[in-house]
Design an enzyme around this catalytic site. Structure first.
Site, PDB file in Angstrom:
ATOM      1  N   ARG A 171     146.769  67.159  -7.129  1.00  0.00           N
ATOM      2  CA  ARG A 171     145.628  66.693  -6.339  1.00  0.00           C
ATOM      3  C   ARG A 171     145.445  67.547  -5.087  1.00  0.00           C
ATOM      4  O   ARG A 171     144.361  67.594  -4.518  1.00  0.00           O
ATOM      5  CB  ARG A 171     145.864  65.250  -5.880  1.00  0.00           C
ATOM      6  CG  ARG A 171     145.791  64.215  -6.954  1.00  0.00           C
ATOM      7  CD  ARG A 171     146.347  62.881  -6.482  1.00  0.00           C
ATOM      8  NE  ARG A 171     145.685  62.330  -5.304  1.00  0.00           N
ATOM      9  CZ  ARG A 171     144.554  61.647  -5.324  1.00  0.00           C
ATOM     10  NH1 ARG A 171     143.964  61.424  -6.472  1.00  0.00           N
ATOM     11  NH2 ARG A 171     144.032  61.170  -4.221  1.00  0.00           N
ATOM     12  N   ARG A 175     146.107  77.080  -0.832  1.00  0.00           N
ATOM     13  CA  ARG A 175     145.112  78.119  -0.526  1.00  0.00           C
ATOM     14  C   ARG A 175     145.728  79.260   0.252  1.00  0.00           C
ATOM     15  O   ARG A 175     146.546  79.022   1.135  1.00  0.00           O
ATOM     16  CB  ARG A 175     144.028  77.542   0.379  1.00  0.00           C
ATOM     17  CG  ARG A 175     143.080  76.669  -0.307  1.00  0.00           C
ATOM     18  CD  ARG A 175     141.860  76.473   0.597  1.00  0.00           C
ATOM     19  NE  ARG A 175     141.229  75.243   0.163  1.00  0.00           N
ATOM     20  CZ  ARG A 175     141.250  74.124   0.847  1.00  0.00           C
ATOM     21  NH1 ARG A 175     141.802  74.079   2.043  1.00  0.00           N
ATOM     22  NH2 ARG A 175     140.682  73.055   0.362  1.00  0.00           N
ATOM     23  N   ARG A 248     152.233  50.537  -6.879  1.00  0.00           N
ATOM     24  CA  ARG A 248     152.759  50.647  -5.531  1.00  0.00           C
ATOM     25  C   ARG A 248     151.849  49.861  -4.610  1.00  0.00           C
ATOM     26  O   ARG A 248     150.611  49.881  -4.752  1.00  0.00           O
ATOM     27  CB  ARG A 248     152.802  52.113  -5.068  1.00  0.00           C
ATOM     28  CG  ARG A 248     153.801  52.934  -5.810  1.00  0.00           C
ATOM     29  CD  ARG A 248     155.228  52.483  -5.595  1.00  0.00           C
ATOM     30  NE  ARG A 248     155.733  52.843  -4.277  1.00  0.00           N
ATOM     31  CZ  ARG A 248     156.917  52.431  -3.828  1.00  0.00           C
ATOM     32  NH1 ARG A 248     157.688  51.622  -4.555  1.00  0.00           N
ATOM     33  NH2 ARG A 248     157.337  52.829  -2.636  1.00  0.00           N
ATOM     34  N   ARG A 279     152.567  57.489   6.740  1.00  0.00           N
ATOM     35  CA  ARG A 279     151.592  58.156   7.615  1.00  0.00           C
ATOM     36  C   ARG A 279     151.056  57.183   8.649  1.00  0.00           C
ATOM     37  O   ARG A 279     151.206  55.968   8.515  1.00  0.00           O
ATOM     38  CB  ARG A 279     150.448  58.773   6.808  1.00  0.00           C
ATOM     39  CG  ARG A 279     149.721  57.835   5.893  1.00  0.00           C
ATOM     40  CD  ARG A 279     148.755  58.598   4.965  1.00  0.00           C
ATOM     41  NE  ARG A 279     148.256  57.704   3.920  1.00  0.00           N
ATOM     42  CZ  ARG A 279     147.633  58.094   2.821  1.00  0.00           C
ATOM     43  NH1 ARG A 279     147.402  59.368   2.589  1.00  0.00           N
ATOM     44  NH2 ARG A 279     147.220  57.216   1.930  1.00  0.00           N
ATOM     45  N   GLU A 299     151.537  53.139   7.684  1.00  0.00           N
ATOM     46  CA  GLU A 299     151.561  52.747   6.267  1.00  0.00           C
ATOM     47  C   GLU A 299     152.984  52.744   5.737  1.00  0.00           C
ATOM     48  O   GLU A 299     153.657  53.771   5.768  1.00  0.00           O
ATOM     49  CB  GLU A 299     150.746  53.740   5.425  1.00  0.00           C
ATOM     50  CG  GLU A 299     149.269  53.606   5.643  1.00  0.00           C
ATOM     51  CD  GLU A 299     148.447  54.481   4.706  1.00  0.00           C
ATOM     52  OE1 GLU A 299     148.937  54.881   3.629  1.00  0.00           O
ATOM     53  OE2 GLU A 299     147.297  54.770   5.086  1.00  0.00           O
ATOM     54  N   TYR A 347     144.657  56.368 -11.310  1.00  0.00           N
ATOM     55  CA  TYR A 347     144.630  56.794  -9.909  1.00  0.00           C
ATOM     56  C   TYR A 347     143.289  57.480  -9.645  1.00  0.00           C
ATOM     57  O   TYR A 347     143.204  58.690  -9.535  1.00  0.00           O
ATOM     58  CB  TYR A 347     145.804  57.752  -9.707  1.00  0.00           C
ATOM     59  CG  TYR A 347     146.125  58.186  -8.281  1.00  0.00           C
ATOM     60  CD1 TYR A 347     145.481  57.686  -7.172  1.00  0.00           C
ATOM     61  CD2 TYR A 347     147.134  59.115  -8.074  1.00  0.00           C
ATOM     62  CE1 TYR A 347     145.818  58.112  -5.896  1.00  0.00           C
ATOM     63  CE2 TYR A 347     147.478  59.548  -6.805  1.00  0.00           C
ATOM     64  CZ  TYR A 347     146.810  59.044  -5.719  1.00  0.00           C
ATOM     65  OH  TYR A 347     147.145  59.476  -4.460  1.00  0.00           O
ATOM     66  N   ASP A 349     139.843  58.549  -7.671  1.00  0.00           N
ATOM     67  CA  ASP A 349     139.194  58.726  -6.374  1.00  0.00           C
ATOM     68  C   ASP A 349     137.844  58.000  -6.418  1.00  0.00           C
ATOM     69  O   ASP A 349     137.328  57.692  -7.493  1.00  0.00           O
ATOM     70  CB  ASP A 349     138.967  60.213  -6.093  1.00  0.00           C
ATOM     71  CG  ASP A 349     140.263  60.913  -5.705  1.00  0.00           C
ATOM     72  OD1 ASP A 349     141.168  60.226  -5.201  1.00  0.00           O
ATOM     73  OD2 ASP A 349     140.373  62.139  -5.903  1.00  0.00           O
TER      74      ASP A 349
HETATM   75  N1  UDP Z   1     151.751  64.861  -0.698  1.00  0.00           N
HETATM   76  C1  UDP Z   1     152.876  65.407  -0.145  1.00  0.00           C
HETATM   77  N2  UDP Z   1     152.929  65.606   1.201  1.00  0.00           N
HETATM   78  C2  UDP Z   1     151.907  65.264   2.008  1.00  0.00           C
HETATM   79  C3  UDP Z   1     150.741  64.715   1.451  1.00  0.00           C
HETATM   80  C4  UDP Z   1     150.696  64.500   0.088  1.00  0.00           C
HETATM   81  O1  UDP Z   1     153.824  65.717  -0.850  1.00  0.00           O
HETATM   82  O2  UDP Z   1     152.021  65.454   3.234  1.00  0.00           O
HETATM   83  C5  UDP Z   1     151.723  64.635  -2.157  1.00  0.00           C
HETATM   84  C6  UDP Z   1     152.441  63.359  -2.543  1.00  0.00           C
HETATM   85  O3  UDP Z   1     153.092  63.586  -3.774  1.00  0.00           O
HETATM   86  C7  UDP Z   1     151.312  62.389  -2.728  1.00  0.00           C
HETATM   87  C8  UDP Z   1     150.235  63.271  -3.312  1.00  0.00           C
HETATM   88  O4  UDP Z   1     150.413  64.515  -2.649  1.00  0.00           O
HETATM   89  O5  UDP Z   1     151.661  61.335  -3.584  1.00  0.00           O
HETATM   90  C9  UDP Z   1     148.839  62.787  -3.123  1.00  0.00           C
HETATM   91  O6  UDP Z   1     148.597  62.584  -1.769  1.00  0.00           O
HETATM   92  P1  UDP Z   1     147.202  62.046  -1.230  1.00  0.00           P
HETATM   93  O7  UDP Z   1     147.216  62.216   0.230  1.00  0.00           O
HETATM   94  O8  UDP Z   1     146.104  62.659  -2.010  1.00  0.00           O
HETATM   95  O9  UDP Z   1     147.324  60.503  -1.613  1.00  0.00           O
HETATM   96  P2  UDP Z   1     146.382  59.290  -1.241  1.00  0.00           P
HETATM   97  O10 UDP Z   1     145.554  59.731  -0.087  1.00  0.00           O
HETATM   98  O11 UDP Z   1     145.621  58.977  -2.491  1.00  0.00           O
HETATM   99  O12 UDP Z   1     147.318  58.219  -0.870  1.00  0.00           O
END
Ligand code: UDP
Length: 373
Positions: A171, A175, A248, A279, A299, A347, A349
């Site tokens: 996901r 870059r 989860r 986060r 969270e 999952y 979006d």
């Molecule tokens: N991820 C990570 N480090 C980060 C942010 C995301 O390893 O700092 C990985 C982690 O495996 C996570 C996935 O990327 O489950 C998807 O993160 P995203 O932020 O897209 O999740 P959401 O916002 O859907 O909770």
């Protein structure tokens, strides 16, 4: 029958389906067990700030039709998600890009960054990554995996990265430019005034019953409509008869602080193992807020148990196999369509939710018209 459709769940999927059905002249009753509309995209205004009550939602899509559709219900601002990661006080830009590589290794050119990743992954390279760890190391090498991925992911999912599906990490873009935009999508933004307004607009004209638990009042509610669109958990619908799917859940610790700017960004990820939360969201920054106070949410990720809110389906092999059995039951259920993150155990979006709700509505409305013509 009083209604053409009974829609269970007033979240994004249910709202889009209802809107499409009503635009085709069908009547809808929308029920939700919560006391408010909008499901997990619900935003609530506190201190003039739209608080994302069930987690941050940043709208992004490549689909112009979807973008035009949501813009019909709200003005979207120019918010671009550029989260930062805090690893033991070291700050890194996300997604993984030249700013991240420069901070991590001091490299300044794409060629040097690529060479460093190549050097780190060479010892571990797997042609066909079977899990998230293998996929992550293939993509960005071991340093970034250890500092920015491993613990964050394990906190979020409560499982070792070696037991998680590789698609989760795909996901995130990688870059070799200095671009901190978390998404590759063509279109991105936050609805001015919050998501609740967006959903209210979609549901205008529908009858709505909040505080209504469909599964507890199923016979009476089913009697009101010819067809049911069910967006709750698929396993709950069948009373967990094949066993419970794993989800989860997230616990939000939300605080109003008497400071104008707490962390300087909407999203700060804590990627170390020791910090118990994944986060911190500072809601005002989604809309460039200048209020005197601020609201933050920490969270905490947890395994779902009955009574908790399910947020993320755990799409590992065991759960996907169980879901396939529920899907067979769902397909055989007359008069019911299962949709959304919980109904389809995916999952999704938000833009994909809208796409599938629209596609399902098109098929469904065609079918219902055939019966009624
Ligand atoms: N991820 C990570 N480090 C980060 C942010 C995301 O390893 O700092 C990985 C982690 O495996 C996570 C996935 O990327 O489950 C998807 O993160 P995203 O932020 O897209 O999740 P959401 O916002 O859907 O909770």
């Amino acid at each position: 029958m009083q209604y053409d459709y009974l829609i269970v769940g007033a979240g994004l999927y249910g709202a889009v389906f209802a809107q499409q059905a009503m635009a085709a002249g069908k009547s809808c009753l929308v029920v939700d067990k919560r006391p408010h509309l909008a499901g997990n995209i619900y935003t609530e205004q506190i201190e003039g700030i739209n608080v994302h009550r069930y987690g941050a939602h940043i709208f992004h899509t490549n689909n112009k039709a979807v973008w035009d559709y949501v813009n019909g219900y709200a003005v979207f601002n120019r918010y671009t998600n550029s989260p930062v990661a805090n690893y033991h006080g070291e700050i890194y830009n996300l997604p993984f890009n030249m700013n991240t590589f420069n901070k991590m290794w001091g490299v300044t050119t794409p060629a040097d960054a690529q060479a460093e990743i190549e050097r780190q992954r060479a010892a571990h390279f797997t042609a066909q990554p079977q899990n998230l760890e293998e996929q992550a190391i293939n993509l960005v090498g071991t340093d970034i995996y250890e500092k920015l991925i491993k613990s964050y992911t394990e906190k979020q999912w409560g499982r070792p990265c070696t037991e998680l599906p590789s698609f989760i990490i795909k996901r995130l873009p990688v870059r070799f430019t200095y671009d901190n935009n978390y998404f590759n999508a063509l279109y991105q933004g936050i609805p001015c005034g919050g998501y609740t307004k967006l959903v209210e607009g979609m549901l205008a004209g529908a009858d709505i019953r909040l505080n209504t638990n469909y599964l507890q009042e199923k016979p009476a509610l089913d009697a009101l409509a010819g067809r049911v669109i069910y967006t709750g958990p698929v396993d709950a619908y069948f009373d967990y008869r094949l066993g419970a799917l794993q989800y989860r859940s997230v616990r939000f610790e939300t605080e109003t602080l008497d400071v104008e700017n707490y962390q300087g960004n909407a999203v700060v990820n804590y990627t170390d193992h020791e910090t118990p939360y994944t986060r911190i969201i500072e809601h005002k920054h989604f809309e460039f807020g200048t209020q005197p106070k601020t609201i933050i949410s920490r969270e905490y990720s947890a395994e779902w148990k009955p009574g908790d809110e399910p947020y993320y389906p755990v799409n590992d092999d065991a759960n996907n196999a169980l879901y396939a059995q529920y899907k067979a039951l769902a397909d055989a259920e007359p008069h019911v369509v299962f949709g959304g993150r919980l109904g389809e155990y995916r999952y999704y979006d938000m833009d994909k939710v809208i796409e599938t709700a629209m596609a399902t509505a098109a098929v469904e409305l065609e079918k219902i018209n055939q019966y009624t013509v």
